[in-house]
Scaffold this motif. Structure first.
Motif, PDB file in Angstrom:
ATOM      1  N   VAL A 134      -5.395  -4.081  -6.663  1.00  0.00           N
ATOM      2  CA  VAL A 134      -6.176  -3.622  -4.898  1.00  0.00           C
ATOM      3  C   VAL A 134      -5.601  -2.840  -4.375  1.00  0.00           C
ATOM      4  N   ASN A 135      -3.754  -2.774  -4.257  1.00  0.00           N
ATOM      5  CA  ASN A 135      -3.094  -2.407  -3.018  1.00  0.00           C
ATOM      6  C   ASN A 135      -3.107  -0.882  -3.782  1.00  0.00           C
ATOM      7  N   GLU A 136      -2.953  -0.515  -4.614  1.00  0.00           N
ATOM      8  CA  GLU A 136      -2.776   0.708  -5.238  1.00  0.00           C
ATOM      9  C   GLU A 136      -4.395   2.022  -5.354  1.00  0.00           C
ATOM     10  N   LEU A 137      -5.572   0.828  -5.546  1.00  0.00           N
ATOM     11  CA  LEU A 137      -6.645   1.674  -5.904  1.00  0.00           C
ATOM     12  C   LEU A 137      -7.055   2.508  -3.765  1.00  0.00           C
ATOM     13  N   ALA A 138      -7.422   0.931  -3.006  1.00  0.00           N
ATOM     14  CA  ALA A 138      -6.996   1.108  -1.835  1.00  0.00           C
ATOM     15  C   ALA A 138      -6.342   2.341  -0.758  1.00  0.00           C
ATOM     16  N   ASN A 139      -4.952   2.216  -1.645  1.00  0.00           N
ATOM     17  CA  ASN A 139      -4.725   3.197  -0.601  1.00  0.00           C
ATOM     18  C   ASN A 139      -5.076   4.568  -1.099  1.00  0.00           C
ATOM     19  N   LYS A 140      -5.052   5.108  -2.991  1.00  0.00           N
ATOM     20  CA  LYS A 140      -5.803   5.888  -3.433  1.00  0.00           C
ATOM     21  C   LYS A 140      -6.685   6.793  -2.443  1.00  0.00           C
ATOM     22  N   ARG A 141      -7.508   5.210  -2.159  1.00  0.00           N
ATOM     23  CA  ARG A 141      -9.271   5.627  -2.013  1.00  0.00           C
ATOM     24  C   ARG A 141      -9.212   5.343  -0.197  1.00  0.00           C
ATOM     25  N   LYS A 161      -7.354 -13.319  -5.226  1.00  0.00           N
ATOM     26  CA  LYS A 161      -7.636 -14.574  -5.900  1.00  0.00           C
ATOM     27  C   LYS A 161      -9.087 -14.543  -6.707  1.00  0.00           C
ATOM     28  N   CYS A 162      -9.803 -14.741  -6.351  1.00  0.00           N
ATOM     29  CA  CYS A 162     -11.257 -14.259  -6.994  1.00  0.00           C
ATOM     30  C   CYS A 162     -10.998 -13.792  -8.272  1.00  0.00           C
ATOM     31  N   TRP A 163     -10.842 -12.008  -8.175  1.00  0.00           N
ATOM     32  CA  TRP A 163     -10.334 -11.310  -8.847  1.00  0.00           C
ATOM     33  C   TRP A 163      -9.865 -11.608 -10.425  1.00  0.00           C
ATOM     34  N   GLU A 164      -8.845 -12.884  -9.835  1.00  0.00           N
ATOM     35  CA  GLU A 164      -7.986 -13.775 -11.394  1.00  0.00           C
ATOM     36  C   GLU A 164      -8.504 -14.193 -11.564  1.00  0.00           C
ATOM     37  N   THR A 165      -9.637 -14.911 -11.083  1.00  0.00           N
ATOM     38  CA  THR A 165     -10.613 -15.576 -12.203  1.00  0.00           C
ATOM     39  C   THR A 165     -11.220 -15.289 -12.536  1.00  0.00           C
ATOM     40  N   SER A 213     -17.301  -6.852   5.056  1.00  0.00           N
ATOM     41  CA  SER A 213     -16.064  -6.507   4.091  1.00  0.00           C
ATOM     42  C   SER A 213     -16.199  -5.331   2.767  1.00  0.00           C
ATOM     43  N   PRO A 214     -14.834  -5.374   2.207  1.00  0.00           N
ATOM     44  CA  PRO A 214     -14.579  -4.463   1.402  1.00  0.00           C
ATOM     45  C   PRO A 214     -16.050  -4.211   0.378  1.00  0.00           C
ATOM     46  N   SER A 215     -16.143  -2.418   0.346  1.00  0.00           N
ATOM     47  CA  SER A 215     -17.587  -2.151   0.067  1.00  0.00           C
ATOM     48  C   SER A 215     -17.651  -2.867  -2.014  1.00  0.00           C
ATOM     49  N   LYS A 216     -19.225  -2.879  -1.726  1.00  0.00           N
ATOM     50  CA  LYS A 216     -20.029  -3.161  -3.831  1.00  0.00           C
ATOM     51  C   LYS A 216     -18.657  -2.008  -4.125  1.00  0.00           C
ATOM     52  N   ASP A 217     -19.165  -0.455  -3.855  1.00  0.00           N
ATOM     53  CA  ASP A 217     -18.373   0.637  -4.757  1.00  0.00           C
ATOM     54  C   ASP A 217     -16.705  -0.037  -4.613  1.00  0.00           C
ATOM     55  N   PHE A 218     -16.365   0.575  -3.546  1.00  0.00           N
ATOM     56  CA  PHE A 218     -14.487  -0.365  -4.283  1.00  0.00           C
ATOM     57  C   PHE A 218     -14.345  -1.013  -5.108  1.00  0.00           C
ATOM     58  N   LEU A 219     -15.789  -2.947  -5.125  1.00  0.00           N
ATOM     59  CA  LEU A 219     -15.297  -3.933  -5.740  1.00  0.00           C
ATOM     60  C   LEU A 219     -15.439  -3.107  -6.962  1.00  0.00           C
ATOM     61  N   LYS A 220     -16.587  -2.273  -7.474  1.00  0.00           N
ATOM     62  CA  LYS A 220     -16.928  -1.890  -8.731  1.00  0.00           C
ATOM     63  C   LYS A 220     -15.376  -0.789  -9.313  1.00  0.00           C
ATOM     64  N   ALA A 221     -15.692   0.197  -8.319  1.00  0.00           N
ATOM     65  CA  ALA A 221     -14.495   0.955  -8.856  1.00  0.00           C
ATOM     66  C   ALA A 221     -12.812  -0.343  -9.190  1.00  0.00           C
ATOM     67  N   GLU A 227     -17.878  -6.633  -9.077  1.00  0.00           N
ATOM     68  CA  GLU A 227     -18.851  -6.189  -8.040  1.00  0.00           C
ATOM     69  C   GLU A 227     -19.785  -6.643  -7.101  1.00  0.00           C
ATOM     70  N   ASN A 228     -20.325  -7.580  -8.094  1.00  0.00           N
ATOM     71  CA  ASN A 228     -21.038  -7.987  -6.782  1.00  0.00           C
ATOM     72  C   ASN A 228     -19.966  -9.692  -6.115  1.00  0.00           C
ATOM     73  N   LEU A 229     -19.110  -9.626  -5.529  1.00  0.00           N
ATOM     74  CA  LEU A 229     -18.415 -10.165  -5.152  1.00  0.00           C
ATOM     75  C   LEU A 229     -18.546 -10.871  -4.163  1.00  0.00           C
ATOM     76  N   ASN A 230     -19.675  -9.354  -3.322  1.00  0.00           N
ATOM     77  CA  ASN A 230     -19.590 -10.080  -2.146  1.00  0.00           C
ATOM     78  C   ASN A 230     -20.801 -11.154  -1.738  1.00  0.00           C
ATOM     79  N   ASP A 231     -21.646 -10.762  -2.664  1.00  0.00           N
ATOM     80  CA  ASP A 231     -22.984 -11.856  -3.082  1.00  0.00           C
ATOM     81  C   ASP A 231     -22.073 -13.254  -3.028  1.00  0.00           C
TER      82      ASP A 231
END
Lengths: 538, 538
Positions: A134-141, A161-165, A213-221, A227-231
């Motif tokens: 998350v840190n790597e991509l968020a910083n990159k973007r 934690k959600c992504w880990e699951t 919240s973090p965008s769907k686009d970011f989650l998908k990337a 990508e549906n985590l916000n739902d």
């Protein structure tokens, strides 16, 4: 006729209920209950199912059973008609995956043997690989949300934690309708309403009023799987002190509370300690001091810089930017000291403290770094570790103990300095929590900070803070308060004690702090790979 | 008919006599006697006269009484006719001020209550201010003698100690006819002859064959009070293995030795351990391992660079440049550990060693610096102190113990590397001394050095070295040897054990050493003022 409000405070190992007279702040009832399963590190209870490394789970049934018990006990002495509200604070980010009706997945036969369906406690650290990515991509973007968190997302937070699951138990992730902060789940159980508390959403959920919240686009990337985590996150975001719902008929029966009693939105436990200590103004640094220390300060202004864990608008009290910093081990370091150096002593602190108190600053030439459990602020690096320097062949245990106590005060000084240096004024320092009863320790803090430190009157500031939020959520119409500042004034008592800095020690501590800071920067800023390489050696 | 020679080994707390068959090396008699007054730190014995800080004195009468006792005991089994020689080794730089007839000033009524008239033991550190000024001026004047000592004169050495006396007790200084190394005083007592041993003169007296002693001009520039210091030093400089004199009638009577028995020039105790271990060749690193460790290596060539304590031509054995380095605390660090972490244990090393042996390199992520008593090589800085890093809230005592053992091995690696990097070849590592009996420790040394380490057969290598020098001083004409290489071959036994490096641990130790070295350089080279400021805080 007196009116009462109830604070329900969920800590790491037990839950406490505190019933308070909203006019006088008098404590009318209190009850504490440890969770039968406490923290689950090794195996799922009554099974042979082993947990992976860095897991720390809890049992959702413990929260319900213990919560109902302490409520019933705490309210015994008064009529439920006079209890106008209840509020919940909870450790964070403690995450529970649930179905649409609020049933935890761990209660279902299908998932009860799957560790990923259980409650992940705040100190579950197995999502570090996800946090790193998350840190790597968020910083990159250059994701905007990063600016509220000094550029670093912790493995303790909601998204990792959600992504880990999703990575390790896709079936659990798919079957989860909502990932809830555990405090919000308690509110849902009490009221039937799903809400998300603004405090946890802000500090641990990467949510802000400005950015959402973090965008769907970011989650998908990050990973198409999520990508549906916000739902799966509740969008009805409410701050503590606002009504989240009312006690349901079922829970009225089970707790003895009156049906329709107002329930406030939840908050994080440490943050609740701020009003509980009597703080409702900006520019006061509140220290919640225990096994670890949480540093909370409010400001009228937003100051963006690296060094705190998070800044959230209205995150502590409405109307202010709330800043959070933390030291991941404080009391835990002292516990380590006595376990390691005084294994046979029956009352080690009683033995060592008078000896350490007789020593000069530095305990005869020692300086330590307080990173035995990593550094949460200002470095935000879990790979850092503790250090002691200045040892010689005559160094005594009490000298080391004093240096360790001082190291935690230096750690707090670095945090406070970072606020001041970046424009967040600090006019006052106040403290609550288990360690504030130690005069020896608090005097060292005052000397090292060279600031007076006021000690809260109550030993239950966190639960009292929730009772205050409950009285405000109930509102004037129900006999409570509309204004949190007035509620704080009425319901808290003046600070009982002030530790004044001793000027005689200033020069010594200034010199010691120079060594601390230089060592801090060498290992923490300039060469973080050194201590990281030691962790990876294991 | 067997012939014997006697080694008389004066350590910090006791003297040992060892009688050896010069043909077979067989130990024919041994006796040890602790000094009744041991080391005097606080008050002159049987008085209320308090000693200043950093004093460490001894009583000259102890040397005589105990020396005579152990000689008499060790030679009981043989005829004194068959004892062909005796040699003395002594701690250094241990200084005794005497009158022209050899009487110590401390024996005179006039001076017996003056601490400056007593024997200053090697670890008397009160001449640090004088040493600082010697270093400052010598560096400023670019004095040539500095090049043999890495540019640094230690407070333990002859010049600072004599100047300290001139500064604090001018009457003692003026009444002193000679300042003697204590080993040379024993030789004078036994023979009536004043000699100065080349080993102590070279390593501790700033004397070299090429340059002689520091010039009168330099001494005067330091302080006109000591411009005549060279007149108070013996100029008859002789290496061990050469005859200094013969046993006098008086001492023949008092010891049971035959009158006219050859007495070798003295040497420093550690240096005597080199031939005593069986080393007579260049490019072998000899470790004399005890409370501290001495590192000695001989080379055909002179390599001048910073990092060793001293290089002296013929300083260890004739024909070679002898290099000396040292770690000021090794066994002392382990003694500190058990005193501090295991105060109630009756056999702490027996308890902790098996636990530490089960751990991986680094004892689960720890690195320590072995500077609990400063750093003698390669940094030559007494203001440095010990450090432990990598601590966490689960760190166990055995993990710290392992890290401390490893730190002393890393310290030895830095020393050995500095020789190799500067052109002094090291083909072999050999060790003697109390610590070599600890397999756990020696294996760690072999693994960290990634070199085999051979262990000396005798536990009395130092005294045996003196017996070898005694046999060489006696010479072939008296039934001894003219050639030290042959004497070493005859009188020592093959190494009894070799610790081979374990390649499995190489990668881990390489990583740990990186952390050690980076920390070493940060605190030792780049920021020495940090640890110095902690010392000055006291």
């Amino acid at each position: 006729m007196s009116k009462y409000s109830l604070g329900l405070d969920y800590g790491s190992e037990s839950v406490r209920a505190l019933l308070v007279d909203i006019e006088t702040g008098e404590e009318k009832g209190v009850a504490v209950k440890p969770y039968p399963h406490c923290v689950i590190y090794d195996k799922l209870p009554n099974t042979d199912i082993e947990l992976p490394a860095d897991f720390a789970l809890q049992h959702a049934q413990d929260y319900l059973d213990c919560g109902i018990y302490v409520i019933s006990e705490a309210i015994k002495e008064v009529s439920s008609d006079d209890i106008i509200g209840i509020a919940v604070d909870f450790t964070a980010c403690t995450v529970i995956p649930v179905k649409k009706d609020g049933t935890p997945l761990m209660f279902l036969d299908e998932f009860k043997d799957n560790p990923y369906a259980w409650v992940k406690l705040w100190k579950h650290h197995a999502a570090q690989p996800e946090a790193d990515k998350v840190n790597e991509l968020a910083n990159k973007r250059d994701e905007k949300f990063l600016k509220y968190y000094s550029g670093i997302v912790s493995s303790e937070w909601m998204l990792p934690k959600c992504w880990e699951t999703a990575n390790h138990a896709k079936d659990v992730y798919d079957a989860t309708d909502y990932f809830l902060d555990a405090g919000d789940w308690i509110v849902q159980q009490l009221t039937g309403e799903f809400t998300r508390n603004a405090c946890a959403a802000g500090y641990k959920g990467l949510w802000s009023e400005e950015l959402g919240s973090p965008s769907k686009d970011f989650l998908k990337a990050l990973d198409p799987k999520i990508e549906n985590l916000n739902d799966k996150l509740i969008t009805n975001i409410i701050p503590a002190g606002k009504t989240a719902g009312k006690i349901s008929a079922e829970f009225a029966k089970r707790t003895g509370l009156k049906e329709e009693t107002v329930v406030s939105a939840a908050t994080i436990d440490a943050h609740s300690g701020v009003p509980g200590m009597g703080v409702s103004k900006p520019n006061v640094m509140s220290l919640i001091m225990g096994t670890s220390t949480c540093h909370l300060v409010m400001s009228d202004d937003l100051h963006l810089y690296d060094g705190y864990a998070g800044v959230v608008k209205d995150g502590i009290l409405p109307g202010f930017y709330g800043y959070e910093s933390g030291q991941s081990a404080v009391g835990d370091i002292f516990a380590w000291f006595v376990k390691t150096f005084m294994p046979d002593s029956k009352s080690p602190f009683k033995e060592i403290t008078p000896k350490a108190a007789l020593l000069p600053p530095g305990g005869n030439g020692l300086v330590a770094l307080d990173w035995h459990n990593g550094n949460r602020s200002v470095l935000m690096n879990a790979d850092l570790s503790g250090l002691i320097l200045g040892l010689n062949i005559n160094t005594k245990p009490e000298e080391i103990y004093r240096a360790l106590v001082e190291s935690t005060a230096f750690g707090t000084k670095v945090i406070i300095d970072s606020y001041i240096d970046n424009g967040v004024e600090i006019n006052e320092v106040v403290a609550c929590g288990g360690l504030t009863g130690e005069d020896f320790l608090m005097q060292i803090y005052a000397d090292i900070l060279q600031l007076p430190i006021k000690i809260a009157a109550t030993t239950q500031a966190v639960a009292l803070g929730s009772a205050i939020f409950a009285a405000v959520a109930a509102g004037k119409d129900n006999g409570g308060y509309d204004d949190i500042e007035i509620a704080v004034e009425k319901m808290t008592k003046p600070f009982i004690k002030t530790f004044e800095p001793n000027l005689d020690n200033k020069k010594s501590y200034d010199n010691l702090f120079k060594v601390y800071k230089k060592t801090h920067d060498f290992f923490g800023k300039e060469n973080p790979e050194l201590m990281k390489s030691l962790k990876n050696l294991k």
